[in-house]
Motif scaffolding. Structure first.
Motif, PDB file in Angstrom:
ATOM      1  N   ALA A   1     -10.519 -10.749   8.598  1.00 44.21           N
ATOM      2  CA  ALA A   1     -10.127 -12.163   8.599  1.00 44.21           C
ATOM      3  C   ALA A   1      -9.168 -12.499   7.454  1.00 44.21           C
ATOM      4  O   ALA A   1      -8.744 -13.654   7.327  1.00 44.21           O
ATOM      5  CB  ALA A   1     -11.374 -13.042   8.504  1.00 44.21           C
ATOM      6  N   GLY A   2      -8.839 -11.511   6.621  1.00 43.04           N
ATOM      7  CA  GLY A   2      -7.936 -11.763   5.514  1.00 43.04           C
ATOM      8  C   GLY A   2      -8.575 -12.459   4.333  1.00 43.04           C
ATOM      9  O   GLY A   2      -7.877 -12.890   3.405  1.00 43.04           O
ATOM     10  N   GLN A   3      -9.905 -12.565   4.318  1.00 40.20           N
ATOM     11  CA  GLN A   3     -10.590 -13.262   3.233  1.00 40.20           C
ATOM     12  C   GLN A   3     -10.987 -12.325   2.098  1.00 40.20           C
ATOM     13  O   GLN A   3     -11.332 -12.791   1.006  1.00 40.20           O
ATOM     14  CB  GLN A   3     -11.827 -13.983   3.778  1.00 40.20           C
ATOM     15  CG  GLN A   3     -11.477 -15.054   4.799  1.00 40.20           C
ATOM     16  CD  GLN A   3     -12.699 -15.800   5.276  1.00 40.20           C
ATOM     17  OE1 GLN A   3     -13.383 -16.476   4.505  1.00 40.20           O
ATOM     18  NE2 GLN A   3     -12.995 -15.683   6.555  1.00 40.20           N
ATOM     19  N   LEU A   4     -10.976 -11.029   2.356  1.00 40.66           N
ATOM     20  CA  LEU A   4     -11.187 -10.028   1.313  1.00 40.66           C
ATOM     21  C   LEU A   4     -10.103  -8.966   1.434  1.00 40.66           C
ATOM     22  O   LEU A   4      -9.646  -8.661   2.545  1.00 40.66           O
ATOM     23  CB  LEU A   4     -12.566  -9.376   1.417  1.00 40.66           C
ATOM     24  CG  LEU A   4     -13.789 -10.213   1.013  1.00 40.66           C
ATOM     25  CD1 LEU A   4     -15.061  -9.389   1.143  1.00 40.66           C
ATOM     26  CD2 LEU A   4     -13.658 -10.774  -0.397  1.00 40.66           C
ATOM     27  N   VAL A   5      -9.725  -8.408   0.295  1.00 41.80           N
ATOM     28  CA  VAL A   5      -8.706  -7.358   0.242  1.00 41.80           C
ATOM     29  C   VAL A   5      -9.332  -6.119  -0.398  1.00 41.80           C
ATOM     30  O   VAL A   5      -9.992  -6.213  -1.437  1.00 41.80           O
ATOM     31  CB  VAL A   5      -7.482  -7.812  -0.573  1.00 41.80           C
ATOM     32  CG1 VAL A   5      -6.454  -6.684  -0.670  1.00 41.80           C
ATOM     33  CG2 VAL A   5      -6.862  -9.065   0.048  1.00 41.80           C
ATOM     34  N   ARG A   6      -9.106  -4.975   0.217  1.00 43.36           N
ATOM     35  CA  ARG A   6      -9.643  -3.709  -0.294  1.00 43.36           C
ATOM     36  C   ARG A   6      -8.688  -3.175  -1.368  1.00 43.36           C
ATOM     37  O   ARG A   6      -7.483  -3.062  -1.134  1.00 43.36           O
ATOM     38  CB  ARG A   6      -9.757  -2.737   0.874  1.00 43.36           C
ATOM     39  CG  ARG A   6     -10.607  -1.527   0.664  1.00 43.36           C
ATOM     40  CD  ARG A   6     -10.925  -0.964   2.028  1.00 43.36           C
ATOM     41  NE  ARG A   6     -11.312   0.431   2.012  1.00 43.36           N
ATOM     42  CZ  ARG A   6     -11.606   1.122   3.117  1.00 43.36           C
ATOM     43  NH1 ARG A   6     -11.522   0.526   4.300  1.00 43.36           N
ATOM     44  NH2 ARG A   6     -11.966   2.384   3.026  1.00 43.36           N
ATOM     45  N   VAL A   7      -9.234  -2.821  -2.532  1.00 42.03           N
ATOM     46  CA  VAL A   7      -8.411  -2.344  -3.638  1.00 42.03           C
ATOM     47  C   VAL A   7      -8.891  -0.966  -4.100  1.00 42.03           C
ATOM     48  O   VAL A   7     -10.009  -0.548  -3.783  1.00 42.03           O
ATOM     49  CB  VAL A   7      -8.428  -3.342  -4.826  1.00 42.03           C
ATOM     50  CG1 VAL A   7      -7.875  -4.687  -4.393  1.00 42.03           C
ATOM     51  CG2 VAL A   7      -9.836  -3.494  -5.390  1.00 42.03           C
ATOM     52  N   LEU A   8      -8.023  -0.285  -4.850  1.00 40.63           N
ATOM     53  CA  LEU A   8      -8.319   1.058  -5.370  1.00 40.63           C
ATOM     54  C   LEU A   8      -8.782   2.003  -4.261  1.00 40.63           C
ATOM     55  O   LEU A   8      -9.727   2.780  -4.432  1.00 40.63           O
ATOM     56  CB  LEU A   8      -9.359   0.981  -6.486  1.00 40.63           C
ATOM     57  CG  LEU A   8      -8.924   0.318  -7.792  1.00 40.63           C
ATOM     58  CD1 LEU A   8     -10.086   0.265  -8.776  1.00 40.63           C
ATOM     59  CD2 LEU A   8      -7.740   1.049  -8.406  1.00 40.63           C
ATOM     60  N   ARG A   9      -8.107   1.974  -3.122  1.00 42.45           N
ATOM     61  CA  ARG A   9      -8.499   2.816  -1.990  1.00 42.45           C
ATOM     62  C   ARG A   9      -8.493   4.301  -2.347  1.00 42.45           C
ATOM     63  O   ARG A   9      -9.362   5.059  -1.901  1.00 42.45           O
ATOM     64  CB  ARG A   9      -7.545   2.588  -0.817  1.00 42.45           C
ATOM     65  CG  ARG A   9      -7.756   1.279  -0.059  1.00 42.45           C
ATOM     66  CD  ARG A   9      -6.679   1.090   0.986  1.00 42.45           C
ATOM     67  NE  ARG A   9      -6.896  -0.105   1.795  1.00 42.45           N
ATOM     68  CZ  ARG A   9      -7.471  -0.101   3.002  1.00 42.45           C
ATOM     69  NH1 ARG A   9      -7.888   1.038   3.528  1.00 42.45           N
ATOM     70  NH2 ARG A   9      -7.631  -1.216   3.685  1.00 42.45           N
ATOM     71  N   GLU A  10      -7.466   4.722  -3.135  1.00 42.50           N
ATOM     72  CA  GLU A  10      -7.360   6.156  -3.433  1.00 42.50           C
ATOM     73  C   GLU A  10      -8.460   6.633  -4.381  1.00 42.50           C
ATOM     74  O   GLU A  10      -8.638   7.833  -4.575  1.00 42.50           O
ATOM     75  CB  GLU A  10      -5.983   6.461  -4.034  1.00 42.50           C
ATOM     76  CG  GLU A  10      -5.737   5.901  -5.423  1.00 42.50           C
ATOM     77  CD  GLU A  10      -5.270   4.462  -5.414  1.00 42.50           C
ATOM     78  OE1 GLU A  10      -4.756   4.009  -6.463  1.00 42.50           O
ATOM     79  OE2 GLU A  10      -5.416   3.791  -4.372  1.00 42.50           O
ATOM     80  N   TRP A  11      -9.227   5.694  -4.963  1.00 44.14           N
ATOM     81  CA  TRP A  11     -10.312   6.033  -5.875  1.00 44.14           C
ATOM     82  C   TRP A  11     -11.697   5.843  -5.249  1.00 44.14           C
ATOM     83  O   TRP A  11     -12.703   5.924  -5.955  1.00 44.14           O
ATOM     84  CB  TRP A  11     -10.211   5.185  -7.144  1.00 44.14           C
ATOM     85  CG  TRP A  11      -9.155   5.655  -8.095  1.00 44.14           C
ATOM     86  CD1 TRP A  11      -7.868   5.210  -8.200  1.00 44.14           C
ATOM     87  CD2 TRP A  11      -9.294   6.686  -9.072  1.00 44.14           C
ATOM     88  NE1 TRP A  11      -7.199   5.880  -9.177  1.00 44.14           N
ATOM     89  CE2 TRP A  11      -8.055   6.799  -9.738  1.00 44.14           C
ATOM     90  CE3 TRP A  11     -10.341   7.521  -9.459  1.00 44.14           C
ATOM     91  CZ2 TRP A  11      -7.838   7.709 -10.759  1.00 44.14           C
ATOM     92  CZ3 TRP A  11     -10.141   8.436 -10.477  1.00 44.14           C
ATOM     93  CH2 TRP A  11      -8.903   8.526 -11.113  1.00 44.14           C
ATOM     94  N   GLU A  12     -11.743   5.597  -3.965  1.00 53.79           N
ATOM     95  CA  GLU A  12     -13.053   5.377  -3.328  1.00 53.79           C
ATOM     96  C   GLU A  12     -13.879   6.660  -3.355  1.00 53.79           C
ATOM     97  O   GLU A  12     -13.371   7.737  -3.027  1.00 53.79           O
ATOM     98  CB  GLU A  12     -12.870   4.907  -1.895  1.00 53.79           C
ATOM     99  CG  GLU A  12     -12.363   3.485  -1.793  1.00 53.79           C
ATOM    100  CD  GLU A  12     -12.053   3.051  -0.380  1.00 53.79           C
ATOM    101  OE1 GLU A  12     -11.613   1.898  -0.198  1.00 53.79           O
ATOM    102  OE2 GLU A  12     -12.252   3.871   0.545  1.00 53.79           O
ATOM    103  N   PRO A  13     -15.156   6.575  -3.721  1.00 49.23           N
ATOM    104  CA  PRO A  13     -16.010   7.766  -3.708  1.00 49.23           C
ATOM    105  C   PRO A  13     -16.250   8.235  -2.280  1.00 49.23           C
ATOM    106  O   PRO A  13     -15.906   7.528  -1.313  1.00 49.23           O
ATOM    107  CB  PRO A  13     -17.306   7.272  -4.360  1.00 49.23           C
ATOM    108  CG  PRO A  13     -17.298   5.796  -4.157  1.00 49.23           C
ATOM    109  CD  PRO A  13     -15.855   5.369  -4.154  1.00 49.23           C
ATOM    110  N   PRO A  14     -16.823   9.433  -2.106  1.00 51.87           N
ATOM    111  CA  PRO A  14     -17.064   9.933  -0.745  1.00 51.87           C
ATOM    112  C   PRO A  14     -17.905   8.957   0.078  1.00 51.87           C
ATOM    113  O   PRO A  14     -18.752   8.244  -0.468  1.00 51.87           O
ATOM    114  CB  PRO A  14     -17.816  11.246  -0.986  1.00 51.87           C
ATOM    115  CG  PRO A  14     -17.431  11.659  -2.349  1.00 51.87           C
ATOM    116  CD  PRO A  14     -17.246  10.390  -3.129  1.00 51.87           C
TER     117      PRO A  14
END
Length: 296
Positions: free
Chosen positions: A249-262
């Motif tokens: 819905a565009g109300q949250l943005v995902r950040v630091l994707r390349e640092w996400e743990p397994p």
């Protein structure tokens, strides 16, 4: 003494947590249940339950006997089912537990559809953000979203879900989007206590680190933390299925994707037994492919 009836009564006492509740489930008098338990303990020569005015507690011998009784009764039920149509039309009571939000989004619709397809069956869905002992609490199946330790439980893999870091567009406009986990020390966090501790872990390739983020709100209810994150109170860490609707819905943005743990494993687990009851097997046949499709 009818040993199978006594074993059934004992199992129902343990599952129900009281003699009175067991009598109601068995549709017999409380006196009959008390006498059955006493006769069983006399025949075995051991005490199975320690009884007080407030609670029942299994002895060590009672715990072992309870687990063996469940296996024996499951085998008897399986044998009888082979001679009837119950394999095709399972009946009885099925108890399932799942984490609150995952259960509400994904398990509850499947349970409703399953019960509609098998009208002779009754289902109870327990939504809890804690791990429970299936045998002690009389639960047939559980959804677990975590690495599974070695145990007597049998696990059926359903898929995985990511661990994501999110913030609202308004929060990022005010505080900037972090480019490295170390930058989080100057940010604010809202935390779902059922998922993470005070420090958040990150990984990229062979590199991993843990960061303490200044916390402004913590809750054991993920909906409360999601709402706080949506309102711009701080960054929040969630499982992928928890934040997906707000991301879409565009109300949250995902950040630091390349640092996400397994990602975290999602499994359907049940107590180990050579023979599963028809209702458990039928629900697994119904739910497993549908849950795998949802998690894909």
């Amino acid at each position: 003494m009818d040993k199978l009836k006594a074993m059934t009564a004992f199992v129902r006492i343990v599952e129900s947590g009281s003699l009175t509740a067991a009598a109601q489930r068995l549709d017999v008098s409380l006196t009959a249940v008390v006498r059955s338990l006493a006769a069983l303990e006399r025949a075995l020569g051991v005490r199975l339950l320690n009884r007080t005015t407030r609670r029942l507690a299994l002895t060590d011998e009672g715990r072992e006997y309870f687990e063996r009784c469940r296996r024996v009764l499951a085998e008897v039920e399986e044998m009888e089912s082979a001679l009837t149509e119950r394999r095709l039309q399972p009946g009885g009571r099925l108890v399932i537990t799942a984490p609150v939000m995952f259960g509400r989004l994904h398990v509850a619709p499947l349970v409703a559809g399953f019960v509609a397809a098998y009208p002779a069956l009754r289902a109870e869905l327990l939504l809890l953000d804690r791990v429970i002992d299936l045998l002690e609490e009389g639960v047939d199946l559980a959804i677990r979203i975590a690495p599974l330790p070695d145990s007597s439980l049998v696990a059926v893999a359903l898929g995985h879900t990511a661990r994501v870091l999110c913030a609202s567009p308004e929060y990022l406009a005010r505080h900037g989007e972090p480019r490295h986990p170390r930058e989080l020390a100057s940010h604010r966090a809202v935390r779902f206590t059922g998922l993470s501790g005070a420090e958040w872990g990150f990984a990229r390739g062979a590199e991993s680190l843990r960061v303490a983020v200044p916390e402004v709100l913590a809750s054991n209810q993920v909906d409360a933390v999601l709402e706080a994150c949506r309102q711009g109170l701080g960054l929040g860490r969630f499982l992928g299925y928890q934040s997906r609707a707000l991301e879409d819905a565009g109300q949250l943005v995902r950040v630091l994707r390349e640092w996400e743990p397994p990602p975290v494993q999602v499994s359907l687990v049940h107590a180990q037994a050579r023979l599963l009851s028809p209702r458990i097997r039928a629900f697994m046949d119904w739910a497993v492919p549908r849950l795998r499709e949802r998690l894909a």
